[in-house]
Design an enzyme around this catalytic site. Structure first.
Site, PDB file in Angstrom:
ATOM      1  N   TRP A  72       7.225   5.081  -9.666  1.00 10.87           N
ATOM      2  CA  TRP A  72       6.499   5.331  -8.428  1.00 10.87           C
ATOM      3  C   TRP A  72       7.440   5.570  -7.253  1.00 10.87           C
ATOM      4  O   TRP A  72       7.175   6.430  -6.403  1.00 10.87           O
ATOM      5  CB  TRP A  72       5.520   4.195  -8.141  1.00 10.87           C
ATOM      6  CG  TRP A  72       4.410   4.193  -9.146  1.00 10.87           C
ATOM      7  CD1 TRP A  72       4.140   3.232 -10.077  1.00 10.87           C
ATOM      8  CD2 TRP A  72       3.437   5.231  -9.362  1.00 10.87           C
ATOM      9  NE1 TRP A  72       3.056   3.603 -10.849  1.00 10.87           N
ATOM     10  CE2 TRP A  72       2.610   4.825 -10.432  1.00 10.87           C
ATOM     11  CE3 TRP A  72       3.186   6.457  -8.752  1.00 10.87           C
ATOM     12  CZ2 TRP A  72       1.550   5.597 -10.906  1.00 10.87           C
ATOM     13  CZ3 TRP A  72       2.136   7.238  -9.218  1.00 10.87           C
ATOM     14  CH2 TRP A  72       1.336   6.811 -10.284  1.00 10.87           C
ATOM     15  N   ASP A 129       5.824   0.499  -0.526  1.00 12.91           N
ATOM     16  CA  ASP A 129       4.648   0.697  -1.366  1.00 12.91           C
ATOM     17  C   ASP A 129       4.410  -0.633  -2.073  1.00 12.91           C
ATOM     18  O   ASP A 129       5.169  -1.023  -2.957  1.00 12.91           O
ATOM     19  CB  ASP A 129       4.916   1.817  -2.371  1.00 12.91           C
ATOM     20  CG  ASP A 129       3.779   2.027  -3.363  1.00 12.91           C
ATOM     21  OD1 ASP A 129       2.792   1.267  -3.326  1.00 12.91           O
ATOM     22  OD2 ASP A 129       3.898   2.957  -4.194  1.00 12.91           O
ATOM     23  N   LYS A 174      -5.731  -2.070  -7.684  1.00  9.62           N
ATOM     24  CA  LYS A 174      -4.980  -2.990  -8.520  1.00  9.62           C
ATOM     25  C   LYS A 174      -5.234  -4.449  -8.152  1.00  9.62           C
ATOM     26  O   LYS A 174      -5.512  -5.269  -9.011  1.00  9.62           O
ATOM     27  CB  LYS A 174      -3.483  -2.673  -8.433  1.00  9.62           C
ATOM     28  CG  LYS A 174      -3.157  -1.248  -8.881  1.00  9.62           C
ATOM     29  CD  LYS A 174      -1.705  -0.918  -8.712  1.00  9.62           C
ATOM     30  CE  LYS A 174      -1.421   0.541  -9.045  1.00  9.62           C
ATOM     31  NZ  LYS A 174      -1.752   0.915 -10.420  1.00  9.62           N
TER      32      LYS A 174
END
Length: 362
Positions: free
Chosen positions: A102, A174, A198
């Site tokens: 990511w 993030d 999530k």
């Protein structure tokens, strides 16, 4: 019908009390005679939900008044572009630390807007990421607009257990897969973003927590939907927001408060992670690649000695009420995501199965 233990990395399990409350309010929210899904986002009923969710999040993370909270659409990946659009502030460079898929993708997306300096990359010869590089090894640039990190890599299970110090250069994080799982000092960050699916709520929502002085300096003529200042000025209602996702996130925030807040969740998450990693370390049948000091408490990848056993392992897990243990397609193996909503009993059930399967197939 009994509920399974859902180890999905996202969309992930939600707390059962939250789901039951949402079910009870599905047709009639608080005597309004309508579902939250049907409400006008400009009406007083929804506006109260929106405001309460913001305040509860601010309370949970002790977010200073100098930070704006935005409820946006597009997921975490949209922020790969919105961050450079809004935070370059006339500068042409940004620093990125690569610790997994990511953060690597975030850096790739940013290259369309600026020069990306990869100041540290933990990839080995096989392209695998198994640790967080020490900050002393980072090659930070003083003229960078910001430093971007992904503080928990969902795919590879690598997590920062410390906060980088980037001095006067804003730190951007993030936190999609571990926000609200442990205490953080928001004031150490210029901007935090997190996809909701999530550890917060259903897909369709992304949270942005941004220091107020950093907004309002976007690249020339940015699209309004990609401008943090415009969203902040409209209280995240430039367009119709993802109202039901925000409502669900608000219920999760209330549930977290009832559990004792983020500090209590951190204690539980440490207990769950230690239980699972202790079992994996004790059983040579399984392998984990991430350095012990950088292991994620949320996403636990592991492999079996022979990939031909994977399907049997997954089938046996399903028979015992455990689903979504298959690893990401880019990595393979298994992955157990044990977010806030995963009860200790779920991890205990998985550990018992790990022992059973290893004894039978070892």
């Amino acid at each position: 019908m009994s509920r399974v233990y859902n180890f999905s990395a996202g969309p992930a399990a939600l707390p059962e009390p939250v789901l039951r409350k949402a079910a009870a309010e599905m047709l009639d929210w608080c005597g309004s005679g309508q579902s939250v899904m049907e409400m006008s986002h400009r009406g007083p009923d929804y506006m109260s939900i929106h405001a309460q969710a913001q305040q509860d999040l601010r309370d949970l993370l002790n977010i200073p008044d100098s930070y704006k909270i935005l409820f946006l659409q597009g997921g975490g990946t949209t922020q790969f572009e919105m961050v450079p659009i809004n935070l370059l502030r006339g500068k042409g460079k940004a620093d990125y630390v690569i610790t997994g898929e990511w953060s690597k993708r975030a850096a790739q997306e940013a290259r369309a807007f600026c020069q990306v300096n990869v100041v540290a990359d933990s990839a080995n010869a096989k392209g695998q990421h198994t640790f967080v590089p020490k900050q002393s090894d980072w090659k930070l640039k003083k003229d960078a607009a910001y430093v971007h990190v992904c503080t928990n890599e969902t795919l590879g299970g690598v997590e920062y257990h410390w906060t980088p110090d980037t001095g006067k250069v804003p730190l951007v994080a993030d936190m999609s897969s571990h926000i609200l799982s442990k205490q953080i000092d928001v004031s150490k960050y210029g901007l935090i973003y997190a996809g909701a699916q999530k550890n917060i709520g259903p897909a369709g929502l992304v949270l942005v927590i941004v220091r107020e002085d950093l907004i309002g300096h976007a690249v020339p003529t940015p699209p309004p939907m990609f401008n943090y200042k415009v969203h902040a000025d409209h209280d995240s209602m430039l367009n119709t927001p993802p109202t039901y996702s925000i409502y669900m996130a608000g219920l999760v925030f209330q549930w977290l408060k009832q559990q004792g807040g983020v500090a209590e969740m951190e204690k539980r998450n440490i207990q769950k992670a230690n239980l699972l990693y202790d079992a994996l370390d004790r059983l040579p049948f399984y392998s984990t690649k991430v350095n012990k000091g950088d292991r994620s408490r949320m996403n636990v990848p592991f492999t079996l000695p022979d990939a031909r056993l994977d399907e049997a392992f997954l089938a046996g897990a399903k028979e015992r009420g455990m689903v979504q243990l298959k690893g990401h397609r880019l990595i393979g193996g298994m992955r157990a995501s044990i977010y806030n909503a995963m009860p200790l009993s779920g991890v205990e059930t998985l550990v018992a199965y790990l022992n059973e399967f290893a004894q039978k197939n070892g």
